[in-house]
Design a protein around this motif. Structure first.
Motif, PDB file in Angstrom:
ATOM      1  N   ALA A 115      -4.407   4.783   3.599  1.00 44.49           N
ATOM      2  CA  ALA A 115      -3.524   4.227   2.578  1.00 44.49           C
ATOM      3  C   ALA A 115      -4.337   3.945   1.324  1.00 44.49           C
ATOM      4  O   ALA A 115      -5.571   3.949   1.353  1.00 44.49           O
ATOM      5  CB  ALA A 115      -2.869   2.945   3.084  1.00 44.49           C
ATOM      6  N   ALA A 116      -3.622   3.705   0.219  1.00 43.19           N
ATOM      7  CA  ALA A 116      -4.254   3.364  -1.053  1.00 43.19           C
ATOM      8  C   ALA A 116      -3.408   2.302  -1.724  1.00 43.19           C
ATOM      9  O   ALA A 116      -2.216   2.162  -1.424  1.00 43.19           O
ATOM     10  CB  ALA A 116      -4.360   4.596  -1.943  1.00 43.19           C
ATOM     11  N   GLU A 176      -4.432  -5.930   7.645  1.00 42.94           N
ATOM     12  CA  GLU A 176      -4.012  -4.600   8.114  1.00 42.94           C
ATOM     13  C   GLU A 176      -4.046  -3.596   6.963  1.00 42.94           C
ATOM     14  O   GLU A 176      -4.494  -2.455   7.122  1.00 42.94           O
ATOM     15  CB  GLU A 176      -2.613  -4.680   8.710  1.00 42.94           C
ATOM     16  CG  GLU A 176      -2.160  -3.401   9.371  1.00 42.94           C
ATOM     17  CD  GLU A 176      -0.828  -3.551  10.087  1.00 42.94           C
ATOM     18  OE1 GLU A 176      -0.345  -2.529  10.601  1.00 42.94           O
ATOM     19  OE2 GLU A 176      -0.270  -4.665  10.133  1.00 42.94           O
ATOM     20  N   ALA A 177      -3.593  -4.021   5.783  1.00 41.25           N
ATOM     21  CA  ALA A 177      -3.606  -3.145   4.614  1.00 41.25           C
ATOM     22  C   ALA A 177      -5.039  -2.755   4.250  1.00 41.25           C
ATOM     23  O   ALA A 177      -5.323  -1.594   3.967  1.00 41.25           O
ATOM     24  CB  ALA A 177      -2.928  -3.833   3.442  1.00 41.25           C
ATOM     25  N   ARG A 178      -5.955  -3.713   4.277  1.00 38.44           N
ATOM     26  CA  ARG A 178      -7.358  -3.418   3.948  1.00 38.44           C
ATOM     27  C   ARG A 178      -7.978  -2.448   4.956  1.00 38.44           C
ATOM     28  O   ARG A 178      -8.770  -1.587   4.587  1.00 38.44           O
ATOM     29  CB  ARG A 178      -8.170  -4.709   3.883  1.00 38.44           C
ATOM     30  CG  ARG A 178      -7.866  -5.512   2.644  1.00 38.44           C
ATOM     31  CD  ARG A 178      -8.827  -6.689   2.470  1.00 38.44           C
ATOM     32  NE  ARG A 178      -8.389  -7.526   1.386  1.00 38.44           N
ATOM     33  CZ  ARG A 178      -7.711  -8.667   1.523  1.00 38.44           C
ATOM     34  NH1 ARG A 178      -7.417  -9.124   2.725  1.00 38.44           N
ATOM     35  NH2 ARG A 178      -7.352  -9.353   0.471  1.00 38.44           N
ATOM     36  N   GLN A 179      -7.617  -2.581   6.217  1.00 39.86           N
ATOM     37  CA  GLN A 179      -8.130  -1.653   7.242  1.00 39.86           C
ATOM     38  C   GLN A 179      -7.618  -0.237   6.988  1.00 39.86           C
ATOM     39  O   GLN A 179      -8.367   0.735   7.122  1.00 39.86           O
ATOM     40  CB  GLN A 179      -7.732  -2.113   8.638  1.00 39.86           C
ATOM     41  CG  GLN A 179      -8.486  -3.335   9.109  1.00 39.86           C
ATOM     42  CD  GLN A 179      -8.018  -3.802  10.488  1.00 39.86           C
ATOM     43  OE1 GLN A 179      -7.061  -3.276  11.046  1.00 39.86           O
ATOM     44  NE2 GLN A 179      -8.698  -4.808  11.021  1.00 39.86           N
ATOM     45  N   LEU A 180      -6.348  -0.102   6.642  1.00 40.31           N
ATOM     46  CA  LEU A 180      -5.791   1.229   6.365  1.00 40.31           C
ATOM     47  C   LEU A 180      -6.442   1.845   5.127  1.00 40.31           C
ATOM     48  O   LEU A 180      -6.745   3.039   5.102  1.00 40.31           O
ATOM     49  CB  LEU A 180      -4.278   1.151   6.173  1.00 40.31           C
ATOM     50  CG  LEU A 180      -3.450   0.868   7.424  1.00 40.31           C
ATOM     51  CD1 LEU A 180      -1.986   0.706   7.067  1.00 40.31           C
ATOM     52  CD2 LEU A 180      -3.623   1.971   8.455  1.00 40.31           C
ATOM     53  N   ILE A 181      -6.687   1.020   4.098  1.00 40.80           N
ATOM     54  CA  ILE A 181      -7.336   1.522   2.888  1.00 40.80           C
ATOM     55  C   ILE A 181      -8.765   1.939   3.203  1.00 40.80           C
ATOM     56  O   ILE A 181      -9.211   3.020   2.801  1.00 40.80           O
ATOM     57  CB  ILE A 181      -7.297   0.458   1.770  1.00 40.80           C
ATOM     58  CG1 ILE A 181      -5.854   0.280   1.295  1.00 40.80           C
ATOM     59  CG2 ILE A 181      -8.208   0.852   0.620  1.00 40.80           C
ATOM     60  CD1 ILE A 181      -5.640  -0.900   0.370  1.00 40.80           C
ATOM     61  N   ALA A 182      -9.489   1.112   3.965  1.00 39.24           N
ATOM     62  CA  ALA A 182     -10.883   1.432   4.332  1.00 39.24           C
ATOM     63  C   ALA A 182     -10.952   2.707   5.172  1.00 39.24           C
ATOM     64  O   ALA A 182     -11.906   3.475   5.062  1.00 39.24           O
ATOM     65  CB  ALA A 182     -11.515   0.273   5.080  1.00 39.24           C
ATOM     66  N   VAL A 221       0.853  -1.186   0.000  1.00 45.17           N
ATOM     67  CA  VAL A 221       0.000   0.000   0.000  1.00 45.17           C
ATOM     68  C   VAL A 221       0.888   1.234   0.000  1.00 45.17           C
ATOM     69  O   VAL A 221       2.028   1.210   0.452  1.00 45.17           O
ATOM     70  CB  VAL A 221      -0.952   0.050   1.222  1.00 45.17           C
ATOM     71  CG1 VAL A 221      -1.934  -1.093   1.190  1.00 45.17           C
ATOM     72  CG2 VAL A 221      -0.199   0.058   2.529  1.00 45.17           C
ATOM     73  N   ARG A 222       0.347   2.323  -0.538  1.00 45.78           N
ATOM     74  CA  ARG A 222       1.025   3.625  -0.492  1.00 45.78           C
ATOM     75  C   ARG A 222       0.352   4.437   0.604  1.00 45.78           C
ATOM     76  O   ARG A 222      -0.863   4.615   0.610  1.00 45.78           O
ATOM     77  CB  ARG A 222       0.901   4.350  -1.827  1.00 45.78           C
ATOM     78  CG  ARG A 222       1.621   5.695  -1.831  1.00 45.78           C
ATOM     79  CD  ARG A 222       1.553   6.394  -3.162  1.00 45.78           C
ATOM     80  NE  ARG A 222       2.134   5.634  -4.242  1.00 45.78           N
ATOM     81  CZ  ARG A 222       3.417   5.708  -4.610  1.00 45.78           C
ATOM     82  NH1 ARG A 222       4.237   6.506  -3.962  1.00 45.78           N
ATOM     83  NH2 ARG A 222       3.868   4.998  -5.609  1.00 45.78           N
ATOM     84  N   MET A 223       1.140   4.931   1.545  1.00 49.62           N
ATOM     85  CA  MET A 223       0.611   5.698   2.671  1.00 49.62           C
ATOM     86  C   MET A 223       0.110   7.055   2.181  1.00 49.62           C
ATOM     87  O   MET A 223       0.816   7.763   1.466  1.00 49.62           O
ATOM     88  CB  MET A 223       1.680   5.879   3.745  1.00 49.62           C
ATOM     89  CG  MET A 223       2.197   4.587   4.352  1.00 49.62           C
ATOM     90  SD  MET A 223       0.919   3.586   5.136  1.00 49.62           S
ATOM     91  CE  MET A 223       0.436   4.650   6.479  1.00 49.62           C
TER      92      MET A 223
END
Length: 76
Positions: free
Chosen positions: A41-42, A31-37, A3-5
């Motif tokens: 992050a993207a 964890e990545a999906r939570q940050l994107i949601a 992911v890109r922050m």
């Protein structure tokens, strides 16, 4: 998942500081999906011309005041 922050997160993750805004980091899928949601992050754009995210802002015009010339007289 990479992911890109989109933001700089304060604190640490696993004892290390979080990557800076615009950096690409490899995280566990959940964890990545939570940050994107959460909008933190993207999914990264893997094209060669994709650089760090740059925020552009336009400053509002400066406020100006027009002096009246004199201060009002003090009341007695």
């Amino acid at each position: 998942m990479r992911v890109r922050m989109k933001v700089t997160v304060s604190g640490t993750r696993d004892g290390e500081p979080w990557p800076e805004r615009g950096s690409v980091v490899d995280l566990p899928d959940d964890e990545a999906r939570q940050l994107i949601a959460g909008g933190l992050a993207a999914e990264p754009d893997d094209s060669p011309e994709a650089g760090p995210l740059v925020e552009e802002a336009t400053a509002p015009p400066a406020e100006t005041s027009t002096p009246t010339g004199r201060k009002p007289r003090a009341q007695k």
